[in-house]
Motif scaffolding. Sequence first.
Motif, PDB file in Angstrom:
ATOM      1  N   LYS B  49       0.851  -1.203   0.000  1.00  0.00           N
ATOM      2  CA  LYS B  49       0.000   0.000   0.000  1.00  0.00           C
ATOM      3  C   LYS B  49       0.876   1.239   0.000  1.00  0.00           C
ATOM      4  O   LYS B  49       0.567   2.226  -0.677  1.00  0.00           O
ATOM      5  CB  LYS B  49      -0.872   0.011   1.250  1.00  0.00           C
ATOM      6  CG  LYS B  49      -2.152  -0.785   1.168  1.00  0.00           C
ATOM      7  CD  LYS B  49      -2.959  -0.479   2.407  1.00  0.00           C
ATOM      8  CE  LYS B  49      -4.151  -1.361   2.524  1.00  0.00           C
ATOM      9  NZ  LYS B  49      -4.848  -1.115   3.809  1.00  0.00           N
ATOM     10  N   CYS B  52       2.308   1.859  -3.418  1.00  0.00           N
ATOM     11  CA  CYS B  52       1.285   2.352  -4.364  1.00  0.00           C
ATOM     12  C   CYS B  52       0.716   3.706  -3.958  1.00  0.00           C
ATOM     13  O   CYS B  52      -0.108   4.258  -4.677  1.00  0.00           O
ATOM     14  CB  CYS B  52       0.128   1.357  -4.459  1.00  0.00           C
ATOM     15  SG  CYS B  52       0.612  -0.212  -5.163  1.00  0.00           S
ATOM     16  N   GLY B  53       1.130   4.214  -2.814  1.00  0.00           N
ATOM     17  CA  GLY B  53       0.643   5.523  -2.384  1.00  0.00           C
ATOM     18  C   GLY B  53      -0.716   5.492  -1.705  1.00  0.00           C
ATOM     19  O   GLY B  53      -1.358   6.528  -1.537  1.00  0.00           O
ATOM     20  N   ILE B  73       3.337   1.931 -12.861  1.00  0.00           N
ATOM     21  CA  ILE B  73       3.150   0.765 -11.996  1.00  0.00           C
ATOM     22  C   ILE B  73       1.815   0.119 -12.308  1.00  0.00           C
ATOM     23  O   ILE B  73       0.786   0.802 -12.345  1.00  0.00           O
ATOM     24  CB  ILE B  73       3.195   1.171 -10.505  1.00  0.00           C
ATOM     25  CG1 ILE B  73       4.564   1.763 -10.180  1.00  0.00           C
ATOM     26  CG2 ILE B  73       2.912  -0.031  -9.609  1.00  0.00           C
ATOM     27  CD1 ILE B  73       4.704   2.227  -8.751  1.00  0.00           C
ATOM     28  N   VAL B  75      -0.941  -2.732 -10.985  1.00  0.00           N
ATOM     29  CA  VAL B  75      -1.262  -3.367  -9.700  1.00  0.00           C
ATOM     30  C   VAL B  75      -2.249  -4.510  -9.876  1.00  0.00           C
ATOM     31  O   VAL B  75      -3.177  -4.433 -10.681  1.00  0.00           O
ATOM     32  CB  VAL B  75      -1.837  -2.347  -8.680  1.00  0.00           C
ATOM     33  CG1 VAL B  75      -0.803  -1.315  -8.336  1.00  0.00           C
ATOM     34  CG2 VAL B  75      -3.085  -1.678  -9.171  1.00  0.00           C
ATOM     35  N   PHE B  77      -4.224  -6.443  -6.968  1.00  0.00           N
ATOM     36  CA  PHE B  77      -4.463  -6.644  -5.544  1.00  0.00           C
ATOM     37  C   PHE B  77      -5.219  -7.939  -5.315  1.00  0.00           C
ATOM     38  O   PHE B  77      -5.685  -8.589  -6.256  1.00  0.00           O
ATOM     39  CB  PHE B  77      -5.265  -5.471  -4.970  1.00  0.00           C
ATOM     40  CG  PHE B  77      -4.493  -4.185  -4.903  1.00  0.00           C
ATOM     41  CD1 PHE B  77      -4.950  -3.055  -5.545  1.00  0.00           C
ATOM     42  CD2 PHE B  77      -3.305  -4.097  -4.211  1.00  0.00           C
ATOM     43  CE1 PHE B  77      -4.244  -1.866  -5.497  1.00  0.00           C
ATOM     44  CE2 PHE B  77      -2.585  -2.911  -4.159  1.00  0.00           C
ATOM     45  CZ  PHE B  77      -3.054  -1.799  -4.805  1.00  0.00           C
ATOM     46  N   ASP B  78      -5.372  -8.282  -4.025  1.00  0.00           N
ATOM     47  CA  ASP B  78      -6.101  -9.520  -3.721  1.00  0.00           C
ATOM     48  C   ASP B  78      -7.578  -9.400  -4.127  1.00  0.00           C
ATOM     49  O   ASP B  78      -8.173 -10.354  -4.616  1.00  0.00           O
ATOM     50  CB  ASP B  78      -5.944  -9.896  -2.240  1.00  0.00           C
ATOM     51  CG  ASP B  78      -6.170  -8.729  -1.302  1.00  0.00           C
ATOM     52  OD1 ASP B  78      -6.126  -8.938  -0.079  1.00  0.00           O
ATOM     53  OD2 ASP B  78      -6.393  -7.606  -1.793  1.00  0.00           O
ATOM     54  N   HIS B  79      -8.169  -8.193  -3.938  1.00  0.00           N
ATOM     55  CA  HIS B  79      -9.523  -7.966  -4.473  1.00  0.00           C
ATOM     56  C   HIS B  79      -9.421  -7.594  -5.935  1.00  0.00           C
ATOM     57  O   HIS B  79      -8.554  -6.834  -6.319  1.00  0.00           O
ATOM     58  CB  HIS B  79     -10.203  -6.798  -3.728  1.00  0.00           C
ATOM     59  CG  HIS B  79     -10.620  -7.185  -2.352  1.00  0.00           C
ATOM     60  ND1 HIS B  79      -9.999  -6.694  -1.226  1.00  0.00           N
ATOM     61  CD2 HIS B  79     -11.574  -8.026  -1.912  1.00  0.00           C
ATOM     62  CE1 HIS B  79     -10.564  -7.216  -0.160  1.00  0.00           C
ATOM     63  NE2 HIS B  79     -11.529  -8.019  -0.535  1.00  0.00           N
ATOM     64  N   ASN B  80     -10.319  -8.120  -6.742  1.00  0.00           N
ATOM     65  CA  ASN B  80     -10.228  -7.880  -8.185  1.00  0.00           C
ATOM     66  C   ASN B  80     -10.418  -6.423  -8.570  1.00  0.00           C
ATOM     67  O   ASN B  80      -9.754  -5.919  -9.471  1.00  0.00           O
ATOM     68  CB  ASN B  80     -11.250  -8.746  -8.930  1.00  0.00           C
ATOM     69  CG  ASN B  80     -10.869 -10.212  -8.889  1.00  0.00           C
ATOM     70  OD1 ASN B  80      -9.690 -10.551  -8.757  1.00  0.00           O
ATOM     71  ND2 ASN B  80     -11.847 -11.088  -9.004  1.00  0.00           N
ATOM     72  N   GLY B  81     -11.336  -5.728  -7.921  1.00  0.00           N
ATOM     73  CA  GLY B  81     -11.569  -4.325  -8.266  1.00  0.00           C
ATOM     74  C   GLY B  81     -12.128  -4.153  -9.664  1.00  0.00           C
ATOM     75  O   GLY B  81     -11.648  -3.319 -10.424  1.00  0.00           O
ATOM     76  N   ARG B 140      -5.823  -5.992 -17.204  1.00  0.00           N
ATOM     77  CA  ARG B 140      -5.937  -4.591 -16.823  1.00  0.00           C
ATOM     78  C   ARG B 140      -4.600  -4.040 -16.339  1.00  0.00           C
ATOM     79  O   ARG B 140      -4.261  -2.893 -16.603  1.00  0.00           O
ATOM     80  CB  ARG B 140      -6.991  -4.431 -15.736  1.00  0.00           C
ATOM     81  CG  ARG B 140      -7.238  -2.989 -15.351  1.00  0.00           C
ATOM     82  CD  ARG B 140      -8.216  -2.879 -14.229  1.00  0.00           C
ATOM     83  NE  ARG B 140      -7.715  -3.510 -13.030  1.00  0.00           N
ATOM     84  CZ  ARG B 140      -8.460  -3.794 -11.974  1.00  0.00           C
ATOM     85  NH1 ARG B 140      -9.740  -3.518 -11.989  1.00  0.00           N
ATOM     86  NH2 ARG B 140      -7.934  -4.359 -10.911  1.00  0.00           N
ATOM     87  N   GLN B 144      -1.476   0.048 -19.124  1.00  0.00           N
ATOM     88  CA  GLN B 144      -0.598   1.205 -19.262  1.00  0.00           C
ATOM     89  C   GLN B 144       0.858   0.818 -19.537  1.00  0.00           C
ATOM     90  O   GLN B 144       1.761   1.610 -19.346  1.00  0.00           O
ATOM     91  CB  GLN B 144      -0.666   2.063 -17.998  1.00  0.00           C
ATOM     92  CG  GLN B 144      -0.237   1.361 -16.730  1.00  0.00           C
ATOM     93  CD  GLN B 144       0.203   2.335 -15.657  1.00  0.00           C
ATOM     94  OE1 GLN B 144       0.627   3.454 -15.921  1.00  0.00           O
ATOM     95  NE2 GLN B 144       0.108   1.938 -14.410  1.00  0.00           N
TER      96      GLN B 144
END
Lengths: 238, 299
Positions: B49, B52-53, B73, B75, B77-81, B140, B144
């Motif tokens: 965290k 990633c700011g 960067i 990312v 994460f454990d949650h898909n978002g 995803r 970038q």
Amino acid sequence: MNKTFLKAILWKELVCFFRNTLGIVSLYILLLLGTNIFLPSLYMERGSITPWINEMLLNNIMVLAATVIVTAGSAIISQSMGLERREGILKVLLGIGLPPELIWLGQYLFAFCCSYVLWLVSFLLYFIGIQLIYGVQIIMTVQCLFLSLFVFPVIAILILAVYAGLFWTAKNQNTQLLYSLLPGIIYLLSFWLNQIFSEGRVVISFWAAVGMLAGSILGVFLITRFIKRVDAERLFDS
Amino acid sequence: MAETLLQIRELKKSYGSKTVLSDIDFSLEAGDILGYIGPNGAGKTTTMKIICGLCKADSGVVLTGTEEARLRIGVVFDHNGLYPNLTAKENLQFFLKLYNTPDEEKELKRLLEFVGLSEAMNQKVKHFSKGMARRLVLARAFVQKPDLLIMDEPFDGLDVESQYLMRNFLEQWAKKEKHGILFTSHNMKEVQDFCNRIVFIKAGRITLQGAVDELLQKYFRGLRIHLNDPGEGRRVCELLAGLYQRCEQKEDEIFLENSRDKNEVIMQKLMSGQISFCEIAEVTDSLEDIYIREMGGYE
């Protein structure tokens, strides 16, 4: 870069609105419209309109103006911000470096613009509804037009911005739920506002309205700056 | 000299009186796949965290790239978002629009093909399986064209084939194209196969770090000799007397507990003694064994 971000966020909000929020917001508005269209049956008969009745109908328009924009806007904001927090999307957006104030601004701008469009639709539907059910045409006044299409929406700019700011900074879902009581309070306040405007106790001149608009926009700007300073960690429960 | 993609120096973080991170120091060079490993509550997610700011450290430095050029960067994460009511295509389109990607349609097609979701592109994410959602999240992360990937349990939920394909791709991407991956996982086998460097963290402190190969060599235990004739086992132990701490035979295999510097002499003696064997292999602790030892045993 900021314009690109904003455009993308607005695009996403539009798609999400049609997928997630349109149903519930339409229901809210239909309920509000229905109440305001059927309430006059308490004091008017079909085919008969007096100056007093016309004034009551115009008052209803102003109540609708305040409540539709705030209700629809706050529903859109709650749904949008709540979804992004629940699904962990906000974490991803902030993690890739998107400025939080831009995310907030995009969501807020969309909510306001969308709710204003919904208000315009409601405005037309109200006229059509009254015509169909009571067989009368409302005689519009310049004051009512000015208040309902400009002044109340300008006040709503700031109310929605405050609501969106509170919702954004709410640490958890319980606090968000508490803030979602605000539209209900606005609904009650709208009757009072409507009362003081329609009795002529407060008269808004054109320049006063422009001043209110500038003030609301300044308020949104200040809230955006505040959002920028909110610690990102506060936005996540863990 | 390899480019340093990520530098963390003396990172500290506390929540009230509870110290979550204390003097975290490590770096990640271009081409590295760094496994950041520790038990639950060790401070892994807090570190990610901060990078990633999403969280501010109390003190310390986190540098991604240089002052002149910050890194892109990606990312995971454990949650898909992901937006559940949007389709796979729309979820990616949003991020492509965020970065004003030229040839959006072409890039969209490429990303969906890369993760094997072309046929499901118009399906809403809420109808996706766990593995499909995870693959979309990986796609995803590459929107970038990142220089550095931060990945929290990225392969969780993927089937074996998908894991294999993704790992292969990411290894090529990191090693050949000189990018970096910071990666957490609870699967030590996966870490051993995938990462070239590891950092063990426990209770907010780094307990061990280094190249995976070097660590495995450091924790070398001995040699396993696969004999063609099990009857020669006793002769092997007599022949190599003095070169091992322990000699143990099980059927046609002999395990010699010895230090690494004795390997060459052992080989010479086996050859000169005309011992017939079909295989000789080094035995080391696995990364899991090393991890359990560092963490003080099973919880």
